[in-house]
Scaffold this motif. Structure first.
Motif, PDB file in Angstrom:
ATOM      1  N   VAL A 144      67.531  13.473  38.272  1.00 23.91           N
ATOM      2  CA  VAL A 144      67.177  14.805  38.442  1.00 23.91           C
ATOM      3  C   VAL A 144      68.173  14.299  39.807  1.00 23.91           C
ATOM      4  CG1 VAL A 144      65.503  16.692  39.410  1.00 23.91           C
ATOM      5  CG2 VAL A 144      65.354  15.401  36.932  1.00 23.91           C
ATOM      6  N   CYS A 145      68.471  15.354  39.766  1.00 24.98           N
ATOM      7  CA  CYS A 145      69.418  15.049  41.637  1.00 24.98           C
ATOM      8  C   CYS A 145      69.130  15.993  42.782  1.00 24.98           C
ATOM      9  CB  CYS A 145      71.230  15.367  40.722  1.00 24.98           C
ATOM     10  SG  CYS A 145      71.445  14.867  39.888  1.00 24.98           S
ATOM     11  N   ASP A 146      68.676  15.842  43.810  1.00 23.52           N
ATOM     12  CA  ASP A 146      68.184  16.085  44.765  1.00 23.52           C
ATOM     13  C   ASP A 146      69.236  17.811  45.034  1.00 23.52           C
ATOM     14  OD1 ASP A 146      66.273  14.161  45.042  1.00 23.52           O
ATOM     15  OD2 ASP A 146      66.887  14.086  47.111  1.00 23.52           O
ATOM     16  N   ILE A 147      70.690  17.483  44.814  1.00 23.32           N
ATOM     17  CA  ILE A 147      70.887  18.941  45.413  1.00 23.32           C
ATOM     18  C   ILE A 147      71.002  20.234  44.542  1.00 23.32           C
ATOM     19  CG2 ILE A 147      73.230  18.416  44.017  1.00 23.32           C
ATOM     20  CD1 ILE A 147      74.798  19.134  45.930  1.00 23.32           C
ATOM     21  N   PHE A 148      70.333  19.776  43.660  1.00 23.05           N
ATOM     22  CA  PHE A 148      69.638  21.033  42.441  1.00 23.05           C
ATOM     23  C   PHE A 148      68.347  21.204  43.018  1.00 23.05           C
ATOM     24  CE2 PHE A 148      73.782  19.163  40.433  1.00 23.05           C
ATOM     25  CZ  PHE A 148      74.647  20.827  40.245  1.00 23.05           C
ATOM     26  N   LEU A 149      67.519  21.290  43.015  1.00 23.49           N
ATOM     27  CA  LEU A 149      65.859  20.757  44.046  1.00 23.49           C
ATOM     28  C   LEU A 149      66.203  21.973  45.363  1.00 23.49           C
ATOM     29  CD1 LEU A 149      64.033  17.663  43.326  1.00 23.49           C
ATOM     30  CD2 LEU A 149      64.902  19.607  41.423  1.00 23.49           C
ATOM     31  N   ARG A 150      67.097  22.372  46.015  1.00 24.71           N
ATOM     32  CA  ARG A 150      66.968  23.084  46.343  1.00 24.71           C
ATOM     33  C   ARG A 150      66.687  24.958  45.982  1.00 24.71           C
ATOM     34  NH1 ARG A 150      73.583  23.022  48.336  1.00 24.71           N
ATOM     35  NH2 ARG A 150      73.540  22.915  46.023  1.00 24.71           N
ATOM     36  N   THR A 151      65.639  25.324  47.216  1.00 21.59           N
ATOM     37  CA  THR A 151      65.172  26.445  46.443  1.00 21.59           C
ATOM     38  C   THR A 151      66.244  27.529  46.250  1.00 21.59           C
ATOM     39  OG1 THR A 151      63.946  26.771  48.323  1.00 21.59           O
ATOM     40  CG2 THR A 151      64.043  28.232  47.590  1.00 21.59           C
ATOM     41  N   PHE A 152      67.450  27.151  46.324  1.00 23.40           N
ATOM     42  CA  PHE A 152      68.307  28.506  45.443  1.00 23.40           C
ATOM     43  C   PHE A 152      68.623  28.184  44.705  1.00 23.40           C
ATOM     44  CE2 PHE A 152      72.707  28.859  45.569  1.00 23.40           C
ATOM     45  CZ  PHE A 152      72.952  30.221  44.889  1.00 23.40           C
ATOM     46  N   ASP A 153      68.736  27.003  44.392  1.00 24.06           N
ATOM     47  CA  ASP A 153      69.005  26.450  43.479  1.00 24.06           C
ATOM     48  C   ASP A 153      68.771  26.723  41.742  1.00 24.06           C
ATOM     49  OD1 ASP A 153      72.010  24.380  43.678  1.00 24.06           O
ATOM     50  OD2 ASP A 153      70.631  24.227  45.372  1.00 24.06           O
ATOM     51  N   ALA A 154      67.223  26.331  41.942  1.00 23.59           N
ATOM     52  CA  ALA A 154      65.843  26.584  42.336  1.00 23.59           C
ATOM     53  C   ALA A 154      66.069  28.300  41.120  1.00 23.59           C
ATOM     54  CB  ALA A 154      64.595  26.256  42.333  1.00 23.59           C
ATOM     55  N   VAL A 155      65.877  29.210  42.391  1.00 21.16           N
ATOM     56  CA  VAL A 155      65.503  30.412  41.891  1.00 21.16           C
ATOM     57  C   VAL A 155      67.417  30.490  41.221  1.00 21.16           C
ATOM     58  CG1 VAL A 155      66.510  32.912  42.952  1.00 21.16           C
ATOM     59  CG2 VAL A 155      64.838  30.855  43.671  1.00 21.16           C
ATOM     60  N   HIS A 156      68.208  30.490  40.942  1.00 18.71           N
ATOM     61  CA  HIS A 156      69.614  30.614  40.311  1.00 18.71           C
ATOM     62  C   HIS A 156      69.460  30.348  39.261  1.00 18.71           C
ATOM     63  CE1 HIS A 156      73.789  31.395  39.967  1.00 18.71           C
ATOM     64  NE2 HIS A 156      74.021  30.544  39.892  1.00 18.71           N
ATOM     65  N   ALA A 157      68.416  29.336  39.174  1.00 16.47           N
ATOM     66  CA  ALA A 157      68.252  29.065  37.310  1.00 16.47           C
ATOM     67  C   ALA A 157      67.732  29.545  37.178  1.00 16.47           C
ATOM     68  CB  ALA A 157      67.619  27.455  36.911  1.00 16.47           C
ATOM     69  N   TRP A 158      67.025  30.661  37.614  1.00 16.30           N
ATOM     70  CA  TRP A 158      66.782  31.881  36.462  1.00 16.30           C
ATOM     71  C   TRP A 158      67.682  33.290  36.317  1.00 16.30           C
ATOM     72  CZ3 TRP A 158      62.074  31.164  32.928  1.00 16.30           C
ATOM     73  CH2 TRP A 158      61.689  30.074  33.566  1.00 16.30           C
ATOM     74  N   THR A 159      67.725  33.586  37.780  1.00 18.48           N
ATOM     75  CA  THR A 159      68.313  34.911  38.116  1.00 18.48           C
ATOM     76  C   THR A 159      70.428  34.566  37.032  1.00 18.48           C
ATOM     77  OG1 THR A 159      69.313  34.143  40.803  1.00 18.48           O
ATOM     78  CG2 THR A 159      67.189  35.101  39.782  1.00 18.48           C
ATOM     79  N   TYR A 160      70.134  33.474  36.923  1.00 20.15           N
ATOM     80  CA  TYR A 160      71.848  33.232  36.551  1.00 20.15           C
ATOM     81  C   TYR A 160      71.394  33.936  34.958  1.00 20.15           C
ATOM     82  CZ  TYR A 160      71.460  30.326  32.458  1.00 20.15           C
ATOM     83  OH  TYR A 160      71.094  29.524  31.384  1.00 20.15           O
ATOM     84  N   PHE A 161      70.931  34.323  34.454  1.00 21.79           N
ATOM     85  CA  PHE A 161      71.120  34.795  33.290  1.00 21.79           C
ATOM     86  C   PHE A 161      70.188  36.857  32.589  1.00 21.79           C
ATOM     87  CE2 PHE A 161      67.195  32.635  32.803  1.00 21.79           C
ATOM     88  CZ  PHE A 161      66.343  33.094  31.770  1.00 21.79           C
ATOM     89  N   ILE A 162      69.070  36.268  33.683  1.00 24.53           N
ATOM     90  CA  ILE A 162      68.054  37.477  33.647  1.00 24.53           C
ATOM     91  C   ILE A 162      68.348  38.894  34.834  1.00 24.53           C
ATOM     92  CG2 ILE A 162      66.038  38.352  35.115  1.00 24.53           C
ATOM     93  CD1 ILE A 162      65.156  35.779  34.700  1.00 24.53           C
TER      94      ILE A 162
END
Length: 342
Positions: A208-226
């Motif tokens: 698990v990498c810190d760079i993907f734990l940012r708020t933007f990345d956490a939100v983008h993990a859902w919005t990219y397919f929604i």
């Protein structure tokens, strides 16, 4: 296009305005100008030629099972990217219906298997992807949505309910485009210098990498397919809104089965009574047409013309936007000012 009904007052004709095709072609070209090079480098070169799995995803090279399911997931996804645009090409459906059906079956199978392989990989990682548990759950959900859309597309095709088949195919295609667009939006924001710079490259023992734990990345993990799914729902809604005005039917008792004539650009529409969701009567390609007047343009319209103004406007905006953004990605990457490596 004409809406043809029986000539003895059961058939009438209606010349209608139709959605513009060229903005959708522009949109497809703009997105695929990014998708095809991405597919060649990120999928075939890294997974099948260089086989440098860890360079693509930390921890991917730990087990043979992880490598197999991820490589299969990506390879099958590439097949979907290639085949799905062909399913929406009217010329292909009209001139080579068998090709449309068989490539459609391959695309659906590839979609469901790609989703399955991706979900198995997530399970092997215990839902702890580079973005942590949040990314594992969101990506697994995306796989379920993709498999569901593909399955419903096939189901309605077998039932010859072509309107619902088309609608689910639109939803399914939105999910085919979601994974490459996940990377696409990073490159757009990276070119603007708008990506948050509040993480580092540290990865823990679970990869698990810190760079993907940012708020933007956490939100983008859902919005990219929604977000693509919401866009697909909007397109389906705008299409159905106009079609219901032309072809009024009861939601629970009837459905429309549409057949494209091979010889002319004519849509033959026949209303079929449906019980329990099953169509009891199929549309025959040329029956009853011989008795119709030779010049169907002289017949009186039986319903008001549809208005696809909003759909055409949105498709034009989307086509221009993605064309500009694709050019922007290539320019900023070539100049070396993009925050994200291509």
């Amino acid at each position: 296009y004409y809406h043809i009904m029986p000539c003895d007052q059961t058939y009438t004709s209606l010349k209608t305005r139709t959605p513009w095709r060229w903005p959708w072609i522009l949109l497809t070209v703009a997105i695929y100008a990014f998708c095809l090079p991405w597919m060649a480098s990120a999928i075939f070169q890294r997974y099948y030629i260089e086989k440098d799995y860890d360079a693509t995803l930390p921890g991917l090279d730990d087990t043979a099972a992880r490598k197999f399911f991820m490589a299969s997931h990506m390879g099958l996804g590439a097949i979907c990217l290639i085949l799905y645009p062909l399913q929406f090409t009217a010329v292909v459906r009209r001139r080579w219906p068998s090709f449309h059906r068989w490539t459609g079956r391959v695309a659906v199978c590839a979609s469901m298997l790609s989703s399955l392989c991706g979900m198995v990989f997530i399970c092997l990682k215990r839902f702890k992807l580079v973005g942590g548990l949040n990314m594992g759950i969101s990506f697994f959900t995306a796989g379920v949505v993709f498999a569901l859309c593909a399955g419903m597309t096939a189901k309605h095709a077998r039932n010859r309910d072509f309107l619902r088949h088309r609608n689910w195919a639109i939803r399914s295609f939105s999910q085919v485009l979601a994974p490459p667009l996940y990377r696409y939006y990073y490159l757009v924001l990276g070119g603007m210098g708008a990506l948050p710079d509040d993480g580092d490259d540290y990865c823990n023992e679970d990869d698990v990498c810190d760079i993907f734990l940012r708020t933007f990345d956490a939100v983008h993990a859902w919005t990219y397919f929604i977000f693509p799914l919401v866009c697909a729902e909007l397109v389906v809604y705008l299409l159905m809104k106009q079609e219901k005005m032309i072809y009024p039917t009861s939601k629970s008792e009837a459905a429309l089965s549409v057949t494209i004539e091979n010889s002319q650009n004519i849509v033959v529409v026949k209303e079929n009574v449906v019980k329990d969701g099953m169509i009891n009567e199929e549309v025959e390609d040329n029956n009853d047409l011989d008795e119709c007047p030779a010049d169907i343009s002289t017949l009186e319209p039986s319903a008001p013309n549809p208005n696809y103004l909003l759909l055409n406007f949105l498709s034009l905006v989307a086509g221009i936007f993605y064309l500009v953004m694709t050019v922007f990605i290539y320019v900023t990457s070539a100049l070396g000012v993009n925050q994200v490596e291509t």
